[in-house]
Design a protein around this motif. Structure first.
Motif, short mmCIF file in Angstrom:
data_model
loop_
_atom_site.label_atom_id
_atom_site.label_comp_id
_atom_site.label_asym_id
_atom_site.label_seq_id
_atom_site.Cartn_x
_atom_site.Cartn_y
_atom_site.Cartn_z
N GLN A 1 62.51 -44.97 78.87
CA GLN A 1 62.80 -45.48 80.07
C GLN A 1 62.25 -44.56 81.38
OE1 GLN A 1 66.78 -45.77 81.41
NE2 GLN A 1 66.51 -47.94 82.04
N GLU A 2 62.11 -43.47 81.04
CA GLU A 2 61.73 -42.44 82.19
C GLU A 2 60.38 -42.61 82.06
OE1 GLU A 2 63.58 -40.50 84.27
OE2 GLU A 2 65.00 -42.05 83.42
N SER B 1 64.52 -50.57 78.29
CA SER B 1 64.55 -49.19 77.47
C SER B 1 65.68 -48.33 77.81
CB SER B 1 63.19 -48.54 77.59
OG SER B 1 62.80 -48.41 78.77
N THR B 2 65.61 -47.23 77.05
CA THR B 2 66.41 -46.23 77.37
C THR B 2 66.09 -44.75 77.15
OG1 THR B 2 67.50 -46.25 75.31
CG2 THR B 2 68.73 -47.60 76.68
N GLY B 3 66.52 -43.75 77.56
CA GLY B 3 66.06 -42.40 77.55
C GLY B 3 64.64 -42.16 78.01
N GLU B 4 63.79 -41.39 77.13
CA GLU B 4 62.45 -41.06 77.35
C GLU B 4 61.66 -42.10 77.76
OE1 GLU B 4 61.06 -37.97 74.74
OE2 GLU B 4 62.61 -36.95 74.86
#
Length: 92
Positions: free
Chosen positions: A75-76, A70-73
């Motif tokens: 991922q966080e 995942s990426t971005g939010e």
């Protein structure tokens, strides 16, 4: 070599795959019949070890995959959940 999930962990013994962490641990204990087995001899402690091994198989691997893919939010959020899960493991 995992015929269903196509993922690790897989132990290859005599050319045959043994899949999933807990199953691998049980297999090693049975095949090599060690003086110091990997799983405890006490039934309750063995059950606890199996519980946590299953927890790692189900939770940690899927969260790690989410962090990796995942990426971005998203991922966080996956990172935070993974860290919280590691803390839970450390406390147990």
């Amino acid at each position: 070599m995992n015929p269903v999930k196509k993922q690790i962990p897989v132990l290859i013994h005599r050319g045959k795959p043994v899949c999933e962490s807990l199953i691998i641990v049980q297999y090693i204990d049975e095949v090599w019949n060690q003086k110091s087995p990997l799983l405890p001899s006490d039934p309750y402690q063995r059950a606890r070890a199996r519980f946590w091994a299953d927890f790692v198989d189900q939770k940690i691997y899927s969260l790690g995959k989410q962090v990796w893919l995942s990426t971005g939010e998203a991922q966080e959020a996956a990172k935070k959940e993974l860290l919280d899960t590691f803390k839970l493991l450390e406390e147990s």
